[in-house]
Design an enzyme around this catalytic site. Structure first.
Site, PDB file in Angstrom:
ATOM      1  CD  GLU A  45      -9.449 -69.821  24.094  1.00 32.81           C
ATOM      2  OE1 GLU A  45      -8.743 -68.800  23.959  1.00 32.81           O
ATOM      3  OE2 GLU A  45      -9.457 -70.504  25.142  1.00 32.81           O
ATOM      4  CB  THR A  76      -7.312 -63.971  20.835  1.00 31.43           C
ATOM      5  OG1 THR A  76      -6.633 -65.188  21.172  1.00 31.43           O
ATOM      6  CG2 THR A  76      -6.321 -62.829  21.016  1.00 31.43           C
ATOM      7  CE  LYS A 136      -7.181 -66.891  28.825  1.00 30.13           C
ATOM      8  NZ  LYS A 136      -7.210 -66.505  27.401  1.00 30.13           N
TER       9      LYS A 136
END
Length: 216
Positions: A45, A76, A136
């Site tokens: 990621e 993000t 998540k």
């Protein structure tokens, strides 16, 4: 390498662990990702807090184009414009610290898995309504491992990835409570800020070995 959404989801879940890679420079982010892959963590990621994150994603995708195990995603991601930039750069999945309906829509449009950060049942229900396949749970250090089993009461279908507060010594606890995947950042990649990529590889290898033991 083109992968359909279902195959990407399978590979993320099979990996069991996603390396959260940041960096103060393009070079640091790139070298950190490489160190993680070398250590055996194939799902990366790449956070958009790193400079030129889209270029790093593109570079890694080209370099590992023939490696079916490596999966490069973006993290993000706060808005649809960033999501689209990441997807065009080749990100195979999109991760956010919170849920965004607009990011969910653009990911659905491009059939790219969206993994948003959620902390409450309301967040989780909304994410599932927008077709999210992996949620998540963030920050894990705040919600605690018991939250995983509690969430699976009303939402047994929810596949949870825990990020934040995941350590080598509590990995098994998270999975025993029902987590499907963990996301690990500083605990693995912290030494990269000092240029110690060998330690990043060692940390990554340790985490991956423990994941393999737990999931075996």
């Amino acid at each position: 390498m083109l992968l359909d959404k279902s195959r990407v989801l399978e590979k993320v879940q099979a990996a069991g662990i996603v390396a959260v890679v940041r960096g103060n420079s393009k070079e640091e982010a790139y070298k950190t990702a490489k160190a993680c892959i070398k250590g055996g963590v194939s799902a990366i990621e790449l956070a958009f807090t790193a400079p030129n994150a889209d270029k790093v994603i593109d570079q890694l995708n080209k370099e590992y184009a023939n490696d079916s195990k490596v999966l490069i995603g973006a993290g993000t991601v706060l808005d649809p414009a960033t999501a689209r930039i990441a997807i065009i750069a080749g990100a195979k999945f999109i991760v956010s610290p919170s849920f965004s309906t607009e990011v969910a829509k653009i990911c659905n449009l491009y059939t790219v898995p969206y993994i948003p950060g959620c902390m409450t049942p309301t967040d989780i229900q909304k994410a599932l309504t927008y077709g999210v396949d992996i949620i998540k749970m963030f920050p894990g250090s705040i919600v605690g491992s018991s939250m995983v089993s509690e969430i699976h009461g009303p939402f047994p279908q929810a596949k949870l990835m825990i990020t934040g507060g995941v350590h080598l010594d509590n990995l098994e606890e998270w999975f025993n409570k029902g987590a499907k995947i963990v996301g690990v950042g500083g605990q693995m990649v912290g030494p990269a800020s000092k240029g110690d990529y060998e330690q990043v590889t060692k940390n990554t290898s340790d985490f991956k070995s423990e994941i393999n033991r737990i999931l075996d």
